[in-house]
Scaffold this motif. Structure first.
Motif, PDB file in Angstrom:
ATOM      1  N   ASN A   1     -59.526 -15.276 -15.300  1.00  0.00           N
ATOM      2  CA  ASN A   1     -59.395 -14.131 -14.852  1.00  0.00           C
ATOM      3  C   ASN A   1     -57.734 -14.580 -14.266  1.00  0.00           C
ATOM      4  OD1 ASN A   1     -61.714 -12.936 -14.992  1.00  0.00           O
ATOM      5  ND2 ASN A   1     -62.536 -13.588 -12.754  1.00  0.00           N
TER       6      ASN A   1
ATOM      7  N   TRP B   1     -55.724 -14.012 -12.098  1.00  0.00           N
ATOM      8  CA  TRP B   1     -55.337 -13.718 -10.438  1.00  0.00           C
ATOM      9  C   TRP B   1     -54.081 -14.335 -10.732  1.00  0.00           C
ATOM     10  CZ3 TRP B   1     -57.981 -10.244 -12.340  1.00  0.00           C
ATOM     11  CH2 TRP B   1     -58.980  -9.113 -12.008  1.00  0.00           C
ATOM     12  N   GLU B   2     -53.546 -15.332 -11.024  1.00  0.00           N
ATOM     13  CA  GLU B   2     -52.864 -16.157 -10.236  1.00  0.00           C
ATOM     14  C   GLU B   2     -51.294 -16.352 -11.403  1.00  0.00           C
ATOM     15  OE1 GLU B   2     -50.177 -18.553  -8.978  1.00  0.00           O
ATOM     16  OE2 GLU B   2     -51.638 -17.853  -7.870  1.00  0.00           O
TER      17      GLU B   2
ATOM     18  N   ALA C   1     -51.133 -16.267 -15.468  1.00  0.00           N
ATOM     19  CA  ALA C   1     -51.959 -15.264 -16.113  1.00  0.00           C
ATOM     20  C   ALA C   1     -51.740 -15.192 -17.288  1.00  0.00           C
ATOM     21  CB  ALA C   1     -50.994 -14.386 -15.455  1.00  0.00           C
TER      22      ALA C   1
ATOM     23  N   HIS D   1     -62.096  -4.851 -17.618  1.00  0.00           N
ATOM     24  CA  HIS D   1     -61.087  -6.140 -17.414  1.00  0.00           C
ATOM     25  C   HIS D   1     -61.408  -6.721 -18.851  1.00  0.00           C
ATOM     26  CE1 HIS D   1     -61.910  -7.224 -12.991  1.00  0.00           C
ATOM     27  NE2 HIS D   1     -61.636  -6.713 -13.313  1.00  0.00           N
TER      28      HIS D   1
ATOM     29  N   SER E   1     -57.854 -19.813  -1.682  1.00  0.00           N
ATOM     30  CA  SER E   1     -58.163 -17.723  -2.006  1.00  0.00           C
ATOM     31  C   SER E   1     -59.170 -17.928  -1.777  1.00  0.00           C
ATOM     32  CB  SER E   1     -58.670 -18.300  -3.968  1.00  0.00           C
ATOM     33  OG  SER E   1     -56.953 -18.082  -4.500  1.00  0.00           O
TER      34      SER E   1
ATOM     35  N   TYR F   1     -62.758 -15.590  -2.351  1.00  0.00           N
ATOM     36  CA  TYR F   1     -63.413 -14.417  -3.277  1.00  0.00           C
ATOM     37  C   TYR F   1     -65.194 -13.627  -2.407  1.00  0.00           C
ATOM     38  CZ  TYR F   1     -60.868 -16.476  -6.867  1.00  0.00           C
ATOM     39  OH  TYR F   1     -59.637 -16.577  -7.353  1.00  0.00           O
TER      40      TYR F   1
ATOM     41  N   GLY G   1     -59.043 -17.627 -11.408  1.00  0.00           N
ATOM     42  CA  GLY G   1     -58.313 -17.204 -11.101  1.00  0.00           C
ATOM     43  C   GLY G   1     -57.292 -18.045 -11.662  1.00  0.00           C
ATOM     44  N   SER G   2     -57.584 -19.348 -11.795  1.00  0.00           N
ATOM     45  CA  SER G   2     -56.201 -20.229 -12.920  1.00  0.00           C
ATOM     46  C   SER G   2     -57.082 -21.255 -13.532  1.00  0.00           C
ATOM     47  CB  SER G   2     -55.319 -21.224 -11.539  1.00  0.00           C
ATOM     48  OG  SER G   2     -56.479 -21.666 -10.762  1.00  0.00           O
TER      49      SER G   2
END
Length: 487
Positions: free
Chosen positions: A67, A69-70, A74, A103, A161, A163, A397-398
């Motif tokens: 995902n 997010w970072e 990204a 997504h 983070s 979640y 996210g990473s």
């Protein structure tokens, strides 16, 4: 005219909650068509799962691994531009309508922002937020429903983070302001405004039953604690399951809860499942009202599953059945009848696009990793022709936590990696459905484990994996871990 195509996707739906009496509308799709009982996602995470589903390619190949997010990582969330997807393949000849979660991330920006897009975007998460803002209503969720967790960025630095967790509550603004009510209304609006001169392509992408588990009435009260029994593996962190999961969101959040809390989380989650089924039922009803249900190919699935306390874990992001296995139902137009009502061959989400291209005679424009299910559906292929699937996870996210998995007939090998550490799990899915006994420690299955590890390593090389797995050494693995105390 070409068949109408309706893709209905849930988010984070466990395959084993279907057929329990909570999902009559979703179950009707299988009843009118066929079901694949051993279907798996290509990655148990939203963005890469959809990247693979909509392109028919592995995450390693298409580039969508996490995902995005970072910002530092990204780029690893985007499908590369050389790969077509269901939208770009079909929107020229079909009246392409989208409503719901979007997504599928691509290089150069979101699909809905393309200046040349022929898809009509009736709703996305962005438009949902705008809808709430217009009415002065807060989104579901908030501080109570989120937990802080560590996340490693670029494999070098740890950030904190936030979640979703497994806390529950009632969403007071009401059903009309909840994600899926809005997405459903917009999908119905799209159906009513479709171009009847062209075949329909509807992508109805629901958020349910993805957390937050703050949901509106009547769905908050729709399921009672007496209406279901918890699976035996809920709240149990089994001896010899990977300790590396404690570096991942799944273990950090999941292991704080016991069975009593999971019972309530399940009750609310199943309320969300009932809401999802109600929304799907409204879409099916509109197709029937317009007289196009019988002429439609309707596909129902979920992007991935949900642990919901199984193995003491929460969310997805791991390779156990509850996370990686997905429902896959297909109802064809009345002109075609599948050879069986259900199939128990191992299939993957990457097989969906090749199947659609085969049946609809659509040119994908590029090579896909999956293979068409049409020979199986026509009764032309043998059961042994399909017995394996590959799954990967590269962090949330990473790029930080890594897992690789192979299902081979009755066997499943999981390779869990964090930093310089590798942990193996081997399960017999016929004898041990809930994956409670890691056969890597009995010394009797080293041959099958090594064969699968070698196949998994070859697959990684062939697909351009950014990760290099260490050589398999069963005896060395046991020496490293078997003397540790089992908690």
């Amino acid at each position: 005219m070409k068949p109408h195509v309706i893709i209905i996707m849930a988010d984070q739906l466990r395959y084993d909650v279907l057929g329990m009496g909570f999902t009559p509308n979703i179950d009707s799709i299988a009843a009118d068509g066929t079901a694949f009982g051993r279907a798996y996602c290509a990655c148990p995470l939203c963005v890469p799962a959809r990247g693979s589903f909509f392109t028919g390619t592995y995450p390693n190949r298409n580039g969508s691994l996490i995902n995005p997010w970072e910002p530092a990582d990204a780029v690893c969330g985007d499908v590369r531009p050389e790969f077509g997807n269901l939208y770009t393949m079909m929107e020229r000849d079909w009246d392409s309508i989208h409503s719901g979660k979007q997504h599928l991330f691509t290089t150069g920006g979101k699909l809905e922002d393309r200046v040349d897009s022929r898809t009509r975007w009736f709703s996305t998460e962005k438009s949902y937020k705008e809808f709430l803002k217009e009415h002065g209503i807060a989104m579901p969720g908030g501080g109570k429903f989120r937990t802080k967790v560590p996340e490693m960025v670029d494999g070098k630095a740890t950030r904190v983070s936030s979640y979703s967790n497994a806390e529950t509550g009632r969403y007071e603004p009401g059903e009309q302001y909840y994600f899926d009510s809005y997405f459903t209304e917009m999908a119905l609006e799209g159906l009513r405004r479709r171009d009847t001169r062209k075949p329909l392509l509807l992508n109805a992408m629901f958020l349910a039953p993805h957390p937050p588990l703050q949901i509106p009435d009547p769905w908050y009260r729709a399921v009672g604690a007496e209406d279901f029994a918890l699976p035996e593996n809920i709240g149990v962190y089994y001896p010899r399951q990977s300790p590396l999961q404690m570096y991942n969101l799944t273990g950090i959040v999941g292991t704080r809860y016991g069975r009593e809390h999971w019972k309530e989380a399940w009750r609310v989650y199943l309320g969300l499942v009932r809401m999802l089924d109600h929304c799907v039922g409204r879409v099916l009803e509109e197709l029937k009202r317009q007289g196009i249900y019988d002429d439609s190919l309707i596909l129902f699935t979920s992007d991935h599953g949900e642990m919901l306390g199984s193995h003491g874990l929460f969310q997805k992001m791991c390779m156990y059945e509850e996370s990686a296995r997905v429902p896959l139902f297909m109802k064809f137009p009345k002109a075609f009848t599948p050879s069986e009502k259900s199939y128990d061959q191992v299939v993957s989400h990457i097989d969906v696009m090749p199947t659609l291209c085969d049946y609809l005679q659509v040119d994908s424009g590029n090579e896909m990793d999956g293979t068409s299910l049409m020979p199986l559906l026509r009764g032309e292929s043998r059961a042994e022709d399909r017995n394996s699937a590959y799954i990967q996870y590269d962090g949330n996210g990473s790029r930080s936590n890594f897992q690789r998995c192979m299902i081979w007939g009755r066997w499943k090998l999981i390779v869990d990696l964090f930093k310089d550490e590798t942990f193996y799990e081997l399960y017999d899915l016929e004898e041990d459905v809930q994956e409670t006994s890691n056969l890597m420690f009995d010394g009797k299955h080293d041959e099958i484990a090594e064969e699968m590890a070698n196949r998994l390593a070859a697959h990684s090389r062939e697909t351009g994996d950014l990760l290099t797995m260490a050589p398999f050494d069963a005896a060395g693995f046991r020496r490293k871990y078997e003397d540790f105390p089992v908690l």
